[in-house]
Design a protein around this motif. Structure first.
Motif, PDB file in Angstrom:
ATOM      1  N   PHE A  59       0.789  -1.230   0.000  1.00 17.05           N
ATOM      2  CA  PHE A  59       0.000   0.000   0.000  1.00 17.05           C
ATOM      3  C   PHE A  59       0.819   1.277   0.000  1.00 17.05           C
ATOM      4  CE2 PHE A  59      -1.165  -0.926   4.793  1.00 17.05           C
ATOM      5  CZ  PHE A  59       0.159  -0.781   5.179  1.00 17.05           C
ATOM      6  N   TRP A  60       2.128   1.201   0.182  1.00 14.80           N
ATOM      7  CA  TRP A  60       2.939   2.418   0.160  1.00 14.80           C
ATOM      8  C   TRP A  60       2.881   3.111  -1.208  1.00 14.80           C
ATOM      9  CZ3 TRP A  60       7.925  -0.102   2.585  1.00 14.80           C
ATOM     10  CH2 TRP A  60       7.700  -0.326   3.949  1.00 14.80           C
ATOM     11  N   GLY A  61       3.218   2.375  -2.248  1.00 15.14           N
ATOM     12  CA  GLY A  61       3.215   2.954  -3.585  1.00 15.14           C
ATOM     13  C   GLY A  61       1.814   3.181  -4.111  1.00 15.14           C
ATOM     14  N   ALA A  62       0.901   2.295  -3.743  1.00 10.37           N
ATOM     15  CA  ALA A  62      -0.478   2.436  -4.211  1.00 10.37           C
ATOM     16  C   ALA A  62      -1.093   3.728  -3.697  1.00 10.37           C
ATOM     17  CB  ALA A  62      -1.299   1.231  -3.745  1.00 10.37           C
ATOM     18  N   GLU A  63      -0.850   4.055  -2.435  1.00 11.66           N
ATOM     19  CA  GLU A  63      -1.447   5.271  -1.893  1.00 11.66           C
ATOM     20  C   GLU A  63      -0.948   6.509  -2.622  1.00 11.66           C
ATOM     21  OE1 GLU A  63      -2.280   7.650   2.287  1.00 11.66           O
ATOM     22  OE2 GLU A  63      -0.498   6.403   2.131  1.00 11.66           O
ATOM     23  N   ARG A  64       0.339   6.553  -2.937  1.00  8.87           N
ATOM     24  CA  ARG A  64       0.887   7.739  -3.612  1.00  8.87           C
ATOM     25  C   ARG A  64       0.191   7.990  -4.947  1.00  8.87           C
ATOM     26  NH1 ARG A  64       7.243   7.986  -4.769  1.00  8.87           N
ATOM     27  NH2 ARG A  64       6.701   6.112  -5.971  1.00  8.87           N
ATOM     28  N   LEU A  65      -0.116   6.929  -5.692  1.00 13.36           N
ATOM     29  CA  LEU A  65      -0.815   7.088  -6.965  1.00 13.36           C
ATOM     30  C   LEU A  65      -2.107   7.871  -6.788  1.00 13.36           C
ATOM     31  CD1 LEU A  65      -0.553   3.491  -8.459  1.00 13.36           C
ATOM     32  CD2 LEU A  65       0.641   5.525  -9.284  1.00 13.36           C
ATOM     33  N   PHE A  66      -2.837   7.565  -5.723  1.00 17.23           N
ATOM     34  CA  PHE A  66      -4.143   8.177  -5.533  1.00 17.23           C
ATOM     35  C   PHE A  66      -4.057   9.578  -4.942  1.00 17.23           C
ATOM     36  CE2 PHE A  66      -5.179   3.630  -5.782  1.00 17.23           C
ATOM     37  CZ  PHE A  66      -6.164   3.678  -6.760  1.00 17.23           C
ATOM     38  N   TRP A  67      -3.153   9.811  -3.985  1.00 16.70           N
ATOM     39  CA  TRP A  67      -3.108  11.164  -3.421  1.00 16.70           C
ATOM     40  C   TRP A  67      -2.588  12.175  -4.446  1.00 16.70           C
ATOM     41  CZ3 TRP A  67       1.344   8.953  -0.342  1.00 16.70           C
ATOM     42  CH2 TRP A  67       2.561   9.578  -0.589  1.00 16.70           C
ATOM     43  N   GLN A  68      -1.860  11.706  -5.465  1.00 20.41           N
ATOM     44  CA  GLN A  68      -1.371  12.604  -6.508  1.00 20.41           C
ATOM     45  C   GLN A  68      -2.417  12.867  -7.601  1.00 20.41           C
ATOM     46  OE1 GLN A  68       2.229  10.601  -7.808  1.00 20.41           O
ATOM     47  NE2 GLN A  68       3.498  11.705  -6.338  1.00 20.41           N
ATOM     48  N   THR A  69      -3.584  12.266  -7.486  1.00 20.40           N
ATOM     49  CA  THR A  69      -4.627  12.402  -8.495  1.00 20.40           C
ATOM     50  C   THR A  69      -5.533  13.595  -8.183  1.00 20.40           C
ATOM     51  OG1 THR A  69      -4.625  10.017  -8.920  1.00 20.40           O
ATOM     52  CG2 THR A  69      -6.596  11.241  -9.569  1.00 20.40           C
ATOM     53  N   ASP A  70      -5.705  14.491  -9.151  1.00 18.13           N
ATOM     54  CA  ASP A  70      -6.599  15.630  -8.967  1.00 18.13           C
ATOM     55  C   ASP A  70      -8.006  15.154  -8.625  1.00 18.13           C
ATOM     56  OD1 ASP A  70      -4.571  17.402  -9.546  1.00 18.13           O
ATOM     57  OD2 ASP A  70      -5.146  17.666 -11.646  1.00 18.13           O
ATOM     58  N   GLY A  71      -8.606  15.792  -7.651  1.00 19.54           N
ATOM     59  CA  GLY A  71      -9.950  15.422  -7.238  1.00 19.54           C
ATOM     60  C   GLY A  71     -10.000  14.498  -6.043  1.00 19.54           C
ATOM     61  N   VAL A  72      -8.854  13.928  -5.677  1.00 20.90           N
ATOM     62  CA  VAL A  72      -8.788  13.093  -4.475  1.00 20.90           C
ATOM     63  C   VAL A  72      -8.552  14.001  -3.276  1.00 20.90           C
ATOM     64  CG1 VAL A  72      -7.479  11.322  -3.251  1.00 20.90           C
ATOM     65  CG2 VAL A  72      -8.051  11.015  -5.663  1.00 20.90           C
ATOM     66  N   TRP A  73      -9.467  13.965  -2.322  1.00 22.44           N
ATOM     67  CA  TRP A  73      -9.417  14.880  -1.173  1.00 22.44           C
ATOM     68  C   TRP A  73      -8.451  14.390  -0.096  1.00 22.44           C
ATOM     69  CZ3 TRP A  73     -10.849  15.394   4.057  1.00 22.44           C
ATOM     70  CH2 TRP A  73     -10.996  16.716   4.506  1.00 22.44           C
ATOM     71  N   VAL A  74      -8.482  13.098   0.190  1.00 24.34           N
ATOM     72  CA  VAL A  74      -7.555  12.526   1.160  1.00 24.34           C
ATOM     73  C   VAL A  74      -7.447  11.027   0.912  1.00 24.34           C
ATOM     74  CG1 VAL A  74      -9.142  11.905   3.045  1.00 24.34           C
ATOM     75  CG2 VAL A  74      -6.845  12.715   3.598  1.00 24.34           C
ATOM     76  N   THR A  75      -6.335  10.461   1.311  1.00 23.51           N
ATOM     77  CA  THR A  75      -6.124   9.016   1.230  1.00 23.51           C
ATOM     78  C   THR A  75      -5.620   8.510   2.569  1.00 23.51           C
ATOM     79  OG1 THR A  75      -3.829   9.298   0.472  1.00 23.51           O
ATOM     80  CG2 THR A  75      -5.535   9.064  -1.228  1.00 23.51           C
ATOM     81  N   ALA A  76      -5.800   7.221   2.794  1.00 24.40           N
ATOM     82  CA  ALA A  76      -5.240   6.570   3.972  1.00 24.40           C
ATOM     83  C   ALA A  76      -5.013   5.109   3.641  1.00 24.40           C
ATOM     84  CB  ALA A  76      -6.172   6.694   5.174  1.00 24.40           C
ATOM     85  N   VAL A  77      -4.019   4.506   4.277  1.00 27.50           N
ATOM     86  CA  VAL A  77      -3.774   3.081   4.077  1.00 27.50           C
ATOM     87  C   VAL A  77      -4.258   2.305   5.289  1.00 27.50           C
ATOM     88  CG1 VAL A  77      -1.832   3.398   2.510  1.00 27.50           C
ATOM     89  CG2 VAL A  77      -1.402   3.241   4.964  1.00 27.50           C
TER      90      VAL A  77
END
Length: 220
Positions: A59-77
């Motif tokens: 989940f380390w690399g997977a989370e970065r993909l999503f938090w760098q995406t425009d429109g994503v407000w927050v992520t957590a693993v």
């Protein structure tokens, strides 16, 4: 040799309830805010936002993909899809909790669609590998989509069928991705949240198939 084969079997097969670790009643400590955006990991989230949950290996690399995406407000693993309540990272890695490492994505559907997130998910890993992702072996690294509501469930299933056709045409095997309604989600420890923002040269094993995902009209 028996010990090694037994350990591997445990990591490649989901445990039965009688085999699962007991866990604990109290949630493990996590970070209060996102390391990059400073937004609260556990909310409250603004009105109009939606949630999605994806497992695509470590989940380390997977989370970065999503938090760098425009429109994503927050992520957590965190950990989801298993049996053990409030598991730790070490427990999840044994394969005896049944959980997958997943990313919780809170997003604004007016800016980024669920179809966009599905496309990012499919193209960022190899969903044909079963209980592993590259060198990361075990049930914790399985491919999974946990859906919020019927619309997400239908969209995820349709996208899986479409991507399977593309993979098959390119000579790849069958998709093993689990698609199911969102189960209990347990936030991972603070040091795992936004790990690659804190450790820019840290481990990331994500690798897609190189095959693009053409989303069906119903999910676009």
């Amino acid at each position: 040799m028996f010990f090694l084969s037994d350990m591997l079997n445990r990591k490649l097969n989901l445990p039965k309830p009688s085999e699962a670790l007991p866990g604990r009643a109290k949630a493990i400590a996590t970070a209060p805010r996102h390391f990059v955006s400073k937004r609260p990991l556990k909310g409250p989230y603004p009105d109009g936002l939606e949630t999605a949950m994806f497992g695509l290996g470590c989940f380390w690399g997977a989370e970065r993909l999503f938090w760098q995406t425009d429109g994503v407000w927050v992520t957590a693993v965190g950990y989801a899809g298993g049996i053990t309540p409030n598991p730790t990272y070490q427990e999840t890695c044994t394969g005896l909790t049944g959980h997958a490492e997943v990313v919780l994505v809170v997003f604004d559907p007016q800016t980024v669609s669920y179809a966009d997130l599905l496309r990012l998910f499919w193209e960022s890993h190899d969903p044909t590998q079963g209980m592993r992702q590259g060198n990361d072996v075990g049930t914790a690294y399985r491919s999974a989509i946990y859906t919020s509501g019927d619309a997400q469930f239908q969209a995820a299933g349709a996208s899986r069928e479409a991507y399977q056709a593309s993979l098959r045409n390119a000579g790849h095997g069958g998709i093993t991705t689990e698609i199911a309604p969102t189960p209990a989600f347990y936030f991972a420890e603070a040091d795992h949240q936004q790990y690659l923002a804190k450790n820019p040269h840290g481990y990331c094993n994500l690798k897609g198939t190189g095959i693009g995902c053409a989303m069906p009209a119903a999910t676009s």
